[in-house]
Scaffold this motif. Structure first.
Motif, short mmCIF file in Angstrom:
data_model
loop_
_atom_site.label_atom_id
_atom_site.label_comp_id
_atom_site.label_asym_id
_atom_site.label_seq_id
_atom_site.Cartn_x
_atom_site.Cartn_y
_atom_site.Cartn_z
N UNK A 314 22.11 22.81 -23.90
CA UNK A 314 21.53 22.24 -25.12
C UNK A 314 20.61 21.07 -24.78
N UNK A 315 19.54 20.95 -25.55
CA UNK A 315 18.63 19.81 -25.40
C UNK A 315 18.26 19.29 -26.78
N UNK A 316 17.86 18.03 -26.85
CA UNK A 316 17.35 17.50 -28.12
C UNK A 316 16.11 16.64 -27.91
N UNK A 317 15.51 16.78 -26.73
CA UNK A 317 14.29 16.04 -26.43
C UNK A 317 13.24 17.00 -25.87
N UNK A 318 12.05 16.91 -26.42
CA UNK A 318 10.95 17.75 -25.94
C UNK A 318 10.67 17.46 -24.46
N UNK A 319 10.88 16.22 -24.05
CA UNK A 319 10.65 15.84 -22.66
C UNK A 319 11.53 16.66 -21.71
N UNK A 320 12.77 16.88 -22.11
CA UNK A 320 13.69 17.68 -21.29
C UNK A 320 13.21 19.13 -21.21
N UNK A 321 12.69 19.64 -22.31
CA UNK A 321 12.29 21.03 -22.38
C UNK A 321 10.98 21.29 -21.64
N UNK A 322 10.13 20.28 -21.53
CA UNK A 322 8.82 20.44 -20.91
C UNK A 322 8.82 20.21 -19.41
N UNK A 323 9.91 19.68 -18.89
CA UNK A 323 10.01 19.44 -17.44
C UNK A 323 11.05 20.39 -16.85
N UNK A 324 10.57 21.41 -16.14
CA UNK A 324 11.46 22.44 -15.62
C UNK A 324 12.50 21.87 -14.67
N UNK A 325 12.15 20.89 -13.86
CA UNK A 325 13.11 20.30 -12.92
C UNK A 325 14.25 19.60 -13.66
N UNK A 326 13.90 18.89 -14.75
CA UNK A 326 14.93 18.22 -15.56
C UNK A 326 15.78 19.24 -16.30
N UNK A 327 15.13 20.25 -16.86
CA UNK A 327 15.84 21.29 -17.61
C UNK A 327 16.86 22.00 -16.72
N UNK A 328 16.48 22.33 -15.51
CA UNK A 328 17.40 23.02 -14.59
C UNK A 328 18.63 22.17 -14.28
N UNK A 329 18.46 20.85 -14.21
CA UNK A 329 19.59 19.97 -13.91
C UNK A 329 20.53 19.81 -15.10
N UNK A 330 19.99 20.03 -16.32
CA UNK A 330 20.81 19.88 -17.53
C UNK A 330 21.64 21.13 -17.80
N UNK A 331 21.07 22.28 -17.56
CA UNK A 331 21.71 23.55 -17.93
C UNK A 331 22.91 23.88 -17.04
N UNK A 332 23.84 24.63 -17.62
CA UNK A 332 25.01 25.12 -16.87
C UNK A 332 24.62 26.39 -16.13
N UNK A 333 24.68 26.39 -14.79
CA UNK A 333 24.29 27.59 -14.03
C UNK A 333 25.22 28.76 -14.32
N UNK A 334 24.70 29.97 -14.18
CA UNK A 334 25.48 31.18 -14.43
C UNK A 334 25.68 31.93 -13.12
N UNK A 335 26.93 32.24 -12.80
CA UNK A 335 27.24 32.96 -11.56
C UNK A 335 27.09 34.47 -11.74
#
Length: 363
Positions: A314-335
Motif C-alpha cells: 500500500x502507498x499513499x504518496x505519489x512520490x512513493x509510486x513514481x520512484x521504482x526503487x522506493x516502491x520496491x522497498x515498500x512492497x512485500x516480495x512474493x515467493x
C-alpha cells in the motif's frame, strides 16, 4: 446429578451407526443411585471389526429391544442430569441421532472425562479409557462392553471430582445443550470484526492458525462460519479461541493474500486444492496495478517486473509510486510467483482495477 454413559455401536458411516448396547449409571457424586443396561437391536449389520472388538454380533441382538422400546427409560433416567462419558461428543451424538429418528429432541448438558482428565490428571502418555484406568489402578472388566466401560468411567469420574479441589474446573467444562457459553464466546469474537473486505485467521488455544477465511465483509463471513452446522465447521467453532484479521481494501488483494497465505500457513481446516500449472503470460513485461486501498487516499499496489509479480502493498504518496526503487522497498516480495501470476492474471481477465501504469518507457 449425573448419568454416566457408554454406548457400543454397529460402526459404519458418520450418523448412520446404530446402537448395539447401552449402559447408564445414575450417579449423585458419591454413589450409583439407579442404572439401566441393555443390548439393543440396531436393525442393521454390525461391522466385522466391531464384532471382533466387542464380541457383540447380530445373532445376540435378534431378540433384544429396538431403540424405540428403550427410549422412554433413557429419557426418564437422564432427566435433569448432566450426561458424562469418555469422549462424550461421540455418545451424545449417537443418542441424539437415534432420538432424531424418532422425532424427539433429546437435549442434555454434557461432560467429557477425556477433556477433564487432560486438565486434572496431567502428563499421561494416553487418555484412552483402557490405558488411563490402568495407569490409575482403576479395575476394569468387560472392556469394550457398555457396562464395563461405563463402570470404569464412574470410578474415573469420582477421582476427577476429588481432584477438582476448587470445584471450578468440572463446572466450567460443562457443555450446555443450548450452547450458552459458546454463544457468548462467539459474540465476543464477532464484535471485534470489521465490516470491511479482507482475510481473517481463526486461532486455537495455542495461537496456531487453524482456519483462514476471506470475504468482502469480514464480520459477515465470520458470522456465517459460526452459524454453520457441518462437521468441519463445528470443529472450527469448538477450537476457536481468538480471531485476527487484515483489511485488504479490494477483492484482488483479498484473493492474492488469501491464496498466498493458504499455501504458507496450511491451516488444518481449510480444504487443500491442487493447483494446475499457469502457462499464460502477462501482455506487458513491467507495469503497476493500482486499486482501492484500505483507507481514503491510500492505493493498493501490485508491481509486475519481467512478467512476474514482484510484490504487493500500500502507498499513499505519489512520490512513493513514481520512484521504482522506493516502491520496491515498500512492497512485500512474493515467493510463489507462479501462483501470484495465476491469481492476478485471472482477476484482470474478468475484473477492472482503478489503473494500470505501464513502465516500458522507463527502462
Amino acid at each position: 446429578m449425573y448419568v454416566i454413559l457408554d454406548i457400543e455401536t454397529t460402526g459404519g458411516k458418520f450418523n448412520e451407526e446404530g446402537i448395539t448396547e447401552i449402559a447408564i449409571y445414575k450417579f449423585d457424586g458419591h454413589n450409583i443411585v439407579d442404572q439401566f443396561i441393555s443390548l439393543v437391536n440396531p436393525e442393521k449389520e454390525i461391522q466385522k471389526f466391531v464384532v471382533q472388538l466387542t464380541g457383540i454380533n447380530n445373532k445376540m441382538l435378534v431378540n433384544a429391544p429396538k431403540f424405540y422400546e428403550v427410549a422412554k427409560r433413557i429419557i426418564e433416567i437422564s432427566k435433569d442430569c448432566t450426561l458424562v462419558a469418555h469422549n462424550s461428543s461421540f455418545d451424545y451424538r449417537i443418542l441424539r441421532t437415534e432420538f432424531d429418528r424418532l422425532g424427539y429432541d433429546f437435549n442434555r448438558n454434557t461432560l467429557c472425562t477425556v477433556e477433564l482428565s487432560q486438565k486434572l490428571i496431567l502428563d499421561q502418555p494416553s487418555y484412552s479409557l483402557g490405558k488411563l484406568t490402568k495407569a490409575l489402578g482403576i479395575p476394569m472388566t468387560d472392556r469394550h462392553r457398555a457396562s464395563g466401560d461405563a463402570l470404569a468411567t464412574v470410578q474415573l469420574f469420582k477421582l476427577l471430582l476429588e481432584k477438582d479441589i476448587n470445584k471450578t474446573i468440572i463446572q466450567d467444562s460443562v457443555k450446555y445443550h443450548d450452547k450458552r457459553v459458546e454463544k457468548e464466546k462467539y459474540q465476543k469474537l464477532l464484535e471485534a470484526m470489521p465490516k470491511e473486505s479482507g482475510v481473517f485467521y481463526i486461532h486455537d488455544s495455542e495461537g496456531k492458525v487453524i482456519y483462514l477465511g476471506r470475504g468482502k465483509n469480514i464480520k459477515t463471513e465470520v458470522n456465517k462460519l459460526f452459524l454453520k452446522e457441518t462437521k468441519r465447521a463445528v470443529k472450527i467453532q469448538d477450537r476457536a479461541e481468538s480471531i485476527t484479521y487484515e483489511k485488504t481494501g479490494n477483492d484482488l488483494f483479498t484473493r492474492l493474500k488469501y491464496y498466498l497465505e493458504l499455501d504458507i500457513l496450511s491451516p488444518k481446516f481449510n480444504f487443500k486444492k491442487v493447483r494446475k500449472p499457469f502457462l499464460q503470460d502477462f501482455n506487458s513485461e513491467d507495469f503497476i496495478i493500482f486499486d482501492k486501498g484500505r483507507e481514503i487516499e491510500e492505493h493498493a499496489v501490485i508491481l509486475v517486473l519481467n512478467k512476474e509479480v514482484f510484490g504487493y502493498g500500500y502507498t499513499n504518496l505519489a512520490y512513493q509510486e513514481n520512484r521504482l526503487d522506493i516502491l520496491k522497498s515498500i512492497l512485500t516480495p512474493i515467493e510463489d510467483k507462479s501462483l501470484a501470476k495465476a491469481i492476478v492474471k485471472d482477476y484482470l481477465n474478468k475484473n477492472n482495477v482503478q489503473k494500470i501504469l505501464r513502465l516500458e518507457n522507463e527502462k
